[in-house]
Every structure is written in C-alpha cells, then in structure tokens.
Design an enzyme around this catalytic site. Sequence first.
Site, PDB file in Angstrom:
ATOM      1  N   CYS A 198      -0.666   4.148   1.909  1.00  0.00           N
ATOM      2  CA  CYS A 198      -0.549   4.022   3.364  1.00  0.00           C
ATOM      3  C   CYS A 198       0.860   4.330   3.854  1.00  0.00           C
ATOM      4  O   CYS A 198       1.048   5.007   4.873  1.00  0.00           O
ATOM      5  CB  CYS A 198      -0.914   2.606   3.815  1.00  0.00           C
ATOM      6  SG  CYS A 198      -2.488   1.982   3.212  1.00  0.00           S
ATOM      7  N   ASP A 199       1.866   3.819   3.152  1.00  0.00           N
ATOM      8  CA  ASP A 199       3.225   3.793   3.693  1.00  0.00           C
ATOM      9  C   ASP A 199       4.230   4.662   2.950  1.00  0.00           C
ATOM     10  O   ASP A 199       5.386   4.763   3.375  1.00  0.00           O
ATOM     11  CB  ASP A 199       3.736   2.341   3.704  1.00  0.00           C
ATOM     12  CG  ASP A 199       2.871   1.435   4.562  1.00  0.00           C
ATOM     13  OD1 ASP A 199       2.337   1.925   5.574  1.00  0.00           O
ATOM     14  OD2 ASP A 199       2.729   0.251   4.227  1.00  0.00           O
TER      15      ASP A 199
ATOM     16  N   CYS B  32       0.843  -1.203   0.000  1.00  0.00           N
ATOM     17  CA  CYS B  32       0.000   0.000   0.000  1.00  0.00           C
ATOM     18  C   CYS B  32       0.872   1.244   0.000  1.00  0.00           C
ATOM     19  O   CYS B  32       1.311   1.706   1.057  1.00  0.00           O
ATOM     20  CB  CYS B  32      -0.933  -0.006   1.209  1.00  0.00           C
ATOM     21  SG  CYS B  32      -2.086   1.397   1.227  1.00  0.00           S
TER      22      CYS B  32
END
Length: 333
Positions: free
Chosen positions: A147-148, A144
């Site tokens: 996300c990261d 992701c």
Amino acid sequence: MRMRRERPASVVRHSRVLIIGSGPAGYTAAIYASRSALNPLLIEGPQPGGQLTITTDVENWPGDTRVQGPDLMMRMGEHARHVGAELISDYIVEVDLTTRPFAATGDTGDRYTADSVIIATGANARWLGLESEMRYRGQGVSACATCDGFFFRNRICAVVGGGNTAVEDALHLANFASEVYLVHRRDTLRADKANQARLFANRKIKVIWNAEVAEVLGDGGKVTGVRLTDVATGAQSMLTIDGLFVAIGHDPATSLFAGQLAMDEDGYILVTPGSTATSVPGVFAAGDVQDKHFRQAVVSAGMGCMAALEAEHFLIDVASASAPQPAAECISG
C-alpha cells in the site's frame, strides 16, 4: 437523587442478507445486494470502515489518483445508503450459524436474523506494541508495504519480521527505496528458501540479525529512525530510516465463528476456490477475513461483489426449492 437511565428494549430485525463488518468488502457487498433488491442490513462493527480509516494517502484505488482512506470509506458508506442498504451502528458479539434463519446478537442487545450472511470482519495487523510506534502510524510507520511503499521512493526503509511476508515486503520496497533493512530478532529467517535467495541476492537489502525495535524515533511529524536492541547482548544502536514497515503477521477477526465455520490453522475462513462460499451453505466470507495473501482494498471490494451475487443466487435457489410444485397430470389411456 440521580435518575437511572433505562436502556431501550432490544429489538429483533430480519433481513434477507445480513452483512457483518464494513470496509471495502462489506460496503461493496451492501451496494450489490441493494441493487439486487435484497434490502441488506450491514452491521458496521467497532471500527466502521475498517483499516482504511486509519490510513492516510491511498494512491492505488482505481479512479482516484490520491484519496484519504477515511474519505474513501465515507464515500463507500454513503453509496451503500444511497442505493438502499441500511447501515447499523452496532457490533456483533454472538452468532449462531446452525439455525435457519441465521441469528446474531449485537452489543446493543438487538438481535438480527437473516436468510444469508456475508462476513466481512477483516483482519488486524500485529504491531510491536510500542507507544512510539502508535504515535507514528501513518507518518512513516505502516503494516502494508504494498500500500505505502511508493511513498518511500529513494528513501531508507526498514522491515521488521522474518517470515515470507517480511521478506516479500523488503523485496517490494527495494523497487522504490534507496536502502532497505530487514530487522529480525533471530539469526535465521522463517521465510522459504526461494524468498531468502532473492533477498540475499538483492544488493539494496541488508539484514540486521538478533535485533528488536525498542523505539521509533521521529521529529514529531515523521519517522527519522529506530532504536534497536541486540537480543543477545542488550547493546543499543540507532538506525536512521524514513519508514518502518511492521510485517509480523495478521490476526483475522474470526473468533465469533470458531467451531461453526471451517478455518485454516491461522484462523482465516476457508472458502470454495473461486468463490466466497464457506463451509455453511448461505454463509459467505469476503475480504481480509479469508484473504491472507493480497490484503488490498480493491481485492476486498471485488470479493464483496462476489459475495453479494452469490448470496442472491443462493436465495433464488432456496426459493425455487421451497416453491410448491405443480401436480403432475394424469393421462388416462
């Protein structure tokens, strides 16, 4: 002589709302359904808390500048219990959405019936299948970028894949990373032409064609590089990176509902636009099980809220329709 342990007899539980799956969508649905006095049952599934339980730092959850994924899911589960939801450690192996009430069977043998169902079984990222990849998940290997990606500011990253998701992840990472490599096993991309044009125009991104990741390299604590194999010649090379993002697709956990709910060609549950309502009245789908675009915890939580509110309205409408109607008065002339 060893005594045989008898398995407890199966039981049948009925609820107004049955929530299948946990994670942000399922837990939020349980919270809202409980606050509406619907006394929901939530079947947690084989991985209570979903994908966030294997995520380390989360920095995009509103109200928390930084929180561990497992801690966030534990708090959401505790919140659901606090407002009255019952969380059951079981996972569903069979469902029947053709009957009323709806019926489901757990791995324990217990049966669950319900007047409405919220599906929150999520989706699983496809991985490369490397032992080294599994070893460094959460330590530089991610599925992701949204996300990261923030954690890789001014670092070197690689994305594996050739579709729109991979190209969009590479473009997103270019906002943070100093360099981004897109590793693709073919000599052309599957992504649409507009995305490809943006990719090739970005000076931070370099495409490595006809290559596969053979091994993720690290120092035991974090990723330091990958070993690549040229698919045409078999030649091997090393690429120094700080983060590896796998973008080769997701598989929605919808096999239980095949043939009973309308789905798209990838197996995602189809819902009415602007709603969580599925093709079966009284059945709702929330989170990654129907969202193939955003795949964000906060989006899933919002869908869980929607599903619970829509289930409440559905049950009210059903109750109103089945209530005895007063006899019409006869007025004589």
